[in-house]
Design a protein around this motif. Sequence first.
Motif, PDB file in Angstrom:
ATOM      1  N   ASP A 228      40.479 -10.988 -45.118  1.00 31.54           N
ATOM      2  CA  ASP A 228      41.575 -10.886 -44.156  1.00 31.54           C
ATOM      3  C   ASP A 228      40.959 -10.952 -42.774  1.00 31.54           C
ATOM      4  O   ASP A 228      40.043 -10.193 -42.471  1.00 31.54           O
ATOM      5  N   LEU A 229      41.459 -11.878 -41.963  1.00 39.27           N
ATOM      6  CA  LEU A 229      40.839 -12.036 -40.648  1.00 39.27           C
ATOM      7  C   LEU A 229      41.813 -12.713 -39.694  1.00 39.27           C
ATOM      8  O   LEU A 229      42.459 -13.703 -40.047  1.00 39.27           O
ATOM      9  N   GLU A 230      41.934 -12.150 -38.509  1.00 36.52           N
ATOM     10  CA  GLU A 230      42.712 -12.805 -37.463  1.00 36.52           C
ATOM     11  C   GLU A 230      41.832 -13.015 -36.255  1.00 36.52           C
ATOM     12  O   GLU A 230      41.112 -12.108 -35.851  1.00 36.52           O
ATOM     13  N   ILE A 231      41.898 -14.206 -35.703  1.00 40.29           N
ATOM     14  CA  ILE A 231      41.132 -14.500 -34.506  1.00 40.29           C
ATOM     15  C   ILE A 231      42.127 -14.950 -33.441  1.00 40.29           C
ATOM     16  O   ILE A 231      42.903 -15.886 -33.668  1.00 40.29           O
ATOM     17  N   ALA A 232      42.121 -14.255 -32.314  1.00 36.79           N
ATOM     18  CA  ALA A 232      43.114 -14.544 -31.279  1.00 36.79           C
ATOM     19  C   ALA A 232      42.741 -15.811 -30.526  1.00 36.79           C
ATOM     20  O   ALA A 232      41.589 -16.252 -30.546  1.00 36.79           O
ATOM     21  N   ARG A 233      43.735 -16.414 -29.872  1.00 33.20           N
ATOM     22  CA  ARG A 233      43.460 -17.594 -29.048  1.00 33.20           C
ATOM     23  C   ARG A 233      42.509 -17.225 -27.921  1.00 33.20           C
ATOM     24  O   ARG A 233      42.642 -16.168 -27.320  1.00 33.20           O
ATOM     25  N   GLY A 234      41.584 -18.127 -27.689  1.00 35.34           N
ATOM     26  CA  GLY A 234      40.672 -17.928 -26.563  1.00 35.34           C
ATOM     27  C   GLY A 234      39.452 -17.084 -26.882  1.00 35.34           C
ATOM     28  O   GLY A 234      38.570 -16.922 -26.055  1.00 35.34           O
ATOM     29  N   GLU A 235      39.357 -16.575 -28.098  1.00 29.18           N
ATOM     30  CA  GLU A 235      38.186 -15.764 -28.452  1.00 29.18           C
ATOM     31  C   GLU A 235      36.955 -16.634 -28.627  1.00 29.18           C
ATOM     32  O   GLU A 235      37.045 -17.829 -28.945  1.00 29.18           O
ATOM     33  N   PHE A 236      35.796 -16.005 -28.427  1.00 28.89           N
ATOM     34  CA  PHE A 236      34.510 -16.599 -28.832  1.00 28.89           C
ATOM     35  C   PHE A 236      34.029 -15.708 -29.955  1.00 28.89           C
ATOM     36  O   PHE A 236      33.606 -14.584 -29.722  1.00 28.89           O
ATOM     37  N   PHE A 237      34.160 -16.188 -31.187  1.00 35.86           N
ATOM     38  CA  PHE A 237      34.027 -15.332 -32.359  1.00 35.86           C
ATOM     39  C   PHE A 237      32.795 -15.726 -33.168  1.00 35.86           C
ATOM     40  O   PHE A 237      32.539 -16.905 -33.384  1.00 35.86           O
ATOM     41  N   GLY A 238      32.063 -14.725 -33.611  1.00 33.17           N
ATOM     42  CA  GLY A 238      30.866 -14.990 -34.411  1.00 33.17           C
ATOM     43  C   GLY A 238      31.082 -14.599 -35.862  1.00 33.17           C
ATOM     44  O   GLY A 238      31.653 -13.556 -36.153  1.00 33.17           O
ATOM     45  N   LEU A 239      30.632 -15.478 -36.760  1.00 37.44           N
ATOM     46  CA  LEU A 239      30.730 -15.196 -38.194  1.00 37.44           C
ATOM     47  C   LEU A 239      29.294 -15.167 -38.705  1.00 37.44           C
ATOM     48  O   LEU A 239      28.630 -16.198 -38.765  1.00 37.44           O
ATOM     49  N   LEU A 240      28.823 -13.961 -39.020  1.00 34.09           N
ATOM     50  CA  LEU A 240      27.424 -13.830 -39.406  1.00 34.09           C
ATOM     51  C   LEU A 240      27.314 -13.367 -40.847  1.00 34.09           C
ATOM     52  O   LEU A 240      28.247 -12.796 -41.402  1.00 34.09           O
ATOM     53  N   GLY A 241      26.149 -13.603 -41.407  1.00 35.04           N
ATOM     54  CA  GLY A 241      25.921 -13.157 -42.780  1.00 35.04           C
ATOM     55  C   GLY A 241      24.716 -13.862 -43.345  1.00 35.04           C
ATOM     56  O   GLY A 241      24.366 -14.952 -42.900  1.00 35.04           O
ATOM     57  N   PRO A 242      24.084 -13.247 -44.350  1.00 34.17           N
ATOM     58  CA  PRO A 242      22.899 -13.872 -44.944  1.00 34.17           C
ATOM     59  C   PRO A 242      23.278 -15.145 -45.708  1.00 34.17           C
ATOM     60  O   PRO A 242      24.452 -15.419 -45.914  1.00 34.17           O
ATOM     61  N   ASN A 243      22.287 -15.904 -46.130  1.00 32.97           N
ATOM     62  CA  ASN A 243      22.527 -17.116 -46.919  1.00 32.97           C
ATOM     63  C   ASN A 243      23.380 -16.771 -48.133  1.00 32.97           C
ATOM     64  O   ASN A 243      23.120 -15.778 -48.819  1.00 32.97           O
ATOM     65  N   GLY A 244      24.399 -17.592 -48.365  1.00 33.39           N
ATOM     66  CA  GLY A 244      25.227 -17.385 -49.548  1.00 33.39           C
ATOM     67  C   GLY A 244      26.320 -16.345 -49.369  1.00 33.39           C
ATOM     68  O   GLY A 244      27.032 -16.012 -50.319  1.00 33.39           O
ATOM     69  N   ALA A 245      26.498 -15.839 -48.145  1.00 31.79           N
ATOM     70  CA  ALA A 245      27.514 -14.802 -47.916  1.00 31.79           C
ATOM     71  C   ALA A 245      28.933 -15.353 -48.065  1.00 31.79           C
ATOM     72  O   ALA A 245      29.870 -14.606 -48.338  1.00 31.79           O
ATOM     73  N   GLY A 246      29.090 -16.653 -47.833  1.00 32.69           N
ATOM     74  CA  GLY A 246      30.423 -17.251 -47.963  1.00 32.69           C
ATOM     75  C   GLY A 246      30.973 -17.813 -46.660  1.00 32.69           C
ATOM     76  O   GLY A 246      32.136 -18.221 -46.603  1.00 32.69           O
TER      77      GLY A 246
END
Lengths: 266, 297
Positions: free
Chosen positions: B25-43
């Motif tokens: 579940d994830l919402e990202i607002a307009r205008g955000e600078f959003f980072g999606l981090l995670g180890p290899n294979g996290a998805g």
Amino acid sequence: MPDPDTLPGSFRASIFIGFRTLLYKEVLRFWKVNFQTVAAPVLSALLFLLIFSHVLDRRVTVYGDVAYTAFLTPGLIMMSLLQNAFANSSSSLIQSKITGNIIFVLLAPLSSRVFFAAYALAAVFRGLFVAVGVWLVSVFFVDLPLAQPAWVATFAILGGALLATFGIIAGIWAEKFDQLAAFQNFLIMPLTMLSGVFYSIHSLPSFWQQVSHANPFFFMIDGFRYGFFGQSDTSPWLSLAVVGACFIVLATLTLILLGRGYKLRG
Amino acid sequence: MTTPAIRIAALTKSYGSLQALAGIDLEIARGEFFGLLGPNGAGKTTLISALAGLVRADGGTLEVMGHDVVADFHNARLKLGVVPQELVFDPFFTVREVLRIQSGYYGICNNDGWVDEILSRLDLLSRADASMRTLSGGMKRRVLVAQALVHRPPVIVLDEPTAGVDVELRQGLWQFVKQLNADGHTIVLTTHYLEEAEALCGRIAMMKAGRIVALDTTANLLSRFSTRSLRLQVQRPEVAEALGGVVSGGWVDFSIDTAPEVETLLARLREAGADVYGISVGEPDLEQVFLEVMRRA
Ligand SMILES: Nc1ncnc2c1ncn2[C@@H]1O[C@H](COP(=O)(O)OP(=O)(O)OP(=O)(O)O)[C@@H](O)[C@H]1O
Ligand SMILES: [Mg+2]
């Protein structure tokens, strides 16, 4: 933010531009290597023509008074057309799948119908280029009548579309080039060879005549030939019905596969 | 209320027995600078692929600017630009042909002005007429960025865009992406360079094994999961140690959360006769936070 000048006037127009672009890209793809994709198949058809006509021309006539070489030429033209239509859509798709650049098409707002129409039409174009090439070259060797050009065009386009569609299915399904080669060697080639490219099925024993009637390639070639000579093994209307029905079935199947993203959208 | 740039609800995806996405579940607002981090294979890539319609989700819904990515794929894809992680290219075409063709897929003709601008921002103008197959890896990566931008999408997703790009161009690329963000584009970024994420992203989600295990503003993540350390060189280390310091290689480290704590500590050291002659402050960094989050998850 979007600059209104570069956005298309309407939704419909933007869909059409998408279709036209994908078609253009597919045509450009084979045209950039036209030596392999157009010239080479023309040359091989020409070799068939030279060899068979040299060996058989004076000995065999078909439909009473049609010289063998004249009889053979439409068969060769159609065979080249069909094989190249199949080769174009199937090899383009498998190449894009293997290299991964299919995603540029999949990311874009192109519907299944646009995808299908563009890949199929580009493949038909390649088939027609090769067909016209073989026909032009054959003019120097063969005295070929053109009794009913409308039938020639109908079967050229419809037959090309049928094999192009089949190529799309094969390209979607196959994961390796060998699987595609198997399609070509074990299905397309035998069906073409047994379809009456090289002979009139009236020269076959009646059992094999019946078998030929189960082969859609027979109807494509027979109908095409009717356009040149005004006579053929079966009625061109029957051939049209068979080829048209096959096309509708395969096109429907292709649209279903594309709609589900079968093997394209994991 | 405006719809968010990205809305993902109850997203699941399995490959055979492997659950690549286990309910996102994830919402990202307009205008955000959003980072999606995670180890290899996290998805991360699977999540992005589902958003782009490259893979079919098993369950859940995804929307881009309010458009469902399956039911209203046309509008959803028009609003989204994706820079894929894999270095893919079409060897048959030149850089400019690729970009013209990509524009056409989105229904845009006469896009040369914008294409030239992208090319110049990505320092590719001199290679515009070169065949794709003659480009270096980093150049191909930049063409991927350019391809994602031809239709000026309001939402731009970059899946490890700086892998294999040299330092100077990486800086240039970030300048460009920051500019796009300032112009109102929503940016979603995955990267394994955590200092890049820390410097650029306003908010970060950390993923592990198909789940989001941390989601907060970068500032909150930094203060929540890591303490600043105050490193001192003192006259009598054993006294400092008695006050809770950890001696290591001539320095004594103290964990400090707030500024007043520093004052108190220094006063107590002075009273105990341990004069301070060297001081340094270890800032919390995202790498520390990341490792801590992954350890706890
Ligand atoms: N097509 C596929 N078939 C089978 N398993 C897959 C497929 N794609 C991804 N996976 C698996 O799903 C999981 C998530 O992969 P994904 O590519 O999303 O990870 P990631 O977070 O992007 O990793 P990385 O940082 O290495 O890019 C991995 O275990 C991967 O092996
Ligand atoms: Mg990835």
